[in-house]
Write an enzyme that holds these catalytic residues in place. Sequence first.
Site, PDB file in Angstrom:
ATOM      1  N   ASP A   1       6.389   3.791  -2.748  1.00 32.35           N
ATOM      2  CA  ASP A   1       5.260   4.357  -2.688  1.00 32.35           C
ATOM      3  C   ASP A   1       4.965   5.364  -2.565  1.00 32.35           C
ATOM      4  OD1 ASP A   1       2.127   3.975  -2.764  1.00 32.35           O
ATOM      5  OD2 ASP A   1       2.087   3.569  -0.702  1.00 32.35           O
TER       6      ASP A   1
ATOM      7  N   GLU B   1       4.592   3.024  -8.215  1.00 31.43           N
ATOM      8  CA  GLU B   1       2.864   3.613  -8.156  1.00 31.43           C
ATOM      9  C   GLU B   1       2.476   4.579  -8.897  1.00 31.43           C
ATOM     10  OE1 GLU B   1      -0.057   2.405  -4.637  1.00 31.43           O
ATOM     11  OE2 GLU B   1      -0.958   3.883  -5.313  1.00 31.43           O
TER      12      GLU B   1
ATOM     13  N   ASP C   1       1.954   1.249   3.771  1.00 31.78           N
ATOM     14  CA  ASP C   1       2.880   2.452   2.484  1.00 31.78           C
ATOM     15  C   ASP C   1       3.976   1.388   2.361  1.00 31.78           C
ATOM     16  OD1 ASP C   1       1.686   5.325   2.708  1.00 31.78           O
ATOM     17  OD2 ASP C   1       1.900   4.357   4.885  1.00 31.78           O
TER      18      ASP C   1
END
Lengths: 199, 199
Positions: free
Chosen positions: A7, A68, A141
């Site tokens: 992330d 991501e 996260d």
Amino acid sequence: MRVLGVDPGLTRLGLGVVESDRPSRPRLVAVGVVRTPADDSADVRLGAIAEAFDGWLDEHRPDVVAIERVFARSDVSTIIGTAQASGLTMGLAARRGIPVAMHTPSEVKAAVTGHGRADKKQVTRMVTSILRLDAPPRPADAADALALAITHMWRGATAGASTPGKRKDVLARRAAGRQGSGLTPAQEQWAAALRAADS
Amino acid sequence: MRVLGVDPGLTRLGLGVVESDRPSRPRLVAVGVVRTPADDSADVRLGAIAEAFDGWLDEHRPDVVAIERVFARSDVSTIIGTAQASGLTMGLAARRGIPVAMHTPSEVKAAVTGHGRADKKQVTRMVTSILRLDAPPRPADAADALALAITHMWRGATAGASTPGKRKDVLARRAAGRQGSGLTPAQEQWAAALRAADS
């Protein structure tokens, strides 16, 4: 298969490694967050992220890195830093020959919770349940990185890593309009069962 | 001082190395462009850029890396790729302990041509003249990378690299309102002379 989820971010970069012989039973290998101080300059922060990320690649030797996807329409105040951190981790993985897969936030939410507009709490709860953890991973996260890794494990056959053949598959599927939650019917059933068990 | 200028991008990443004992007489050391095919995936392209950029750092051992600053308001169609390439090169330089300086396009134009809204042709012409080259560097990304390196050489004392002390200097100068083209009066004179000689 072992997947390292990322992330990306400058302030907190979430990392999560998930492993599985069968996609339906992923298990946690490692989870963590790389934090860099906001009053350091961006290059110093990116240098620290490069060191930490290469350390994770050395230690965990993932088969795939799932990151991501960053969009130009994302939050303008953080988009440059997020894109820089994602580019850095993509380049470091790819130079080792590790396939890199990109998943959008809504793909991750759909894969893990069954619906693309789930909130962070729901994602964290499902990740905790899927990986059979005693406590939810913190901060968010870290949970998001694990959700990315799980998503890739489940969607890996359809969406996916950076091989031309697979990219064509994805494009063909898109062209055919066969979009959805990204789960197979069996995965949908299983996700529903997990949701029921978790509530 | 030896400065490696970087004009970041996925399709073409410009690189230019400039060296000087006296800032007023920079000379060309190396110039080039890393190209990656548009039909490769972003991670594969970034992996190739990582390999090439580390090769330049190994070969040319710059004292400073000067990179064009990317803004969130830049061209939306290319901003993510540009930010990813900039983040990758920033991280690779910083992890070696090389200071990284960011300069905006208008700072570069002002430093090299004397005005912040110069076009690419004017920048290329001034770079050719300043470095006393027989022919203009091609493509424009290569000239831009050299312009960044020259800019850093000239502005290095005021704007600059990622050391806390220097950052404080810059902030103090900004607070005092002493902004301008970023050139000392001598540099301004010299740039004007070059412009006159070139026209």
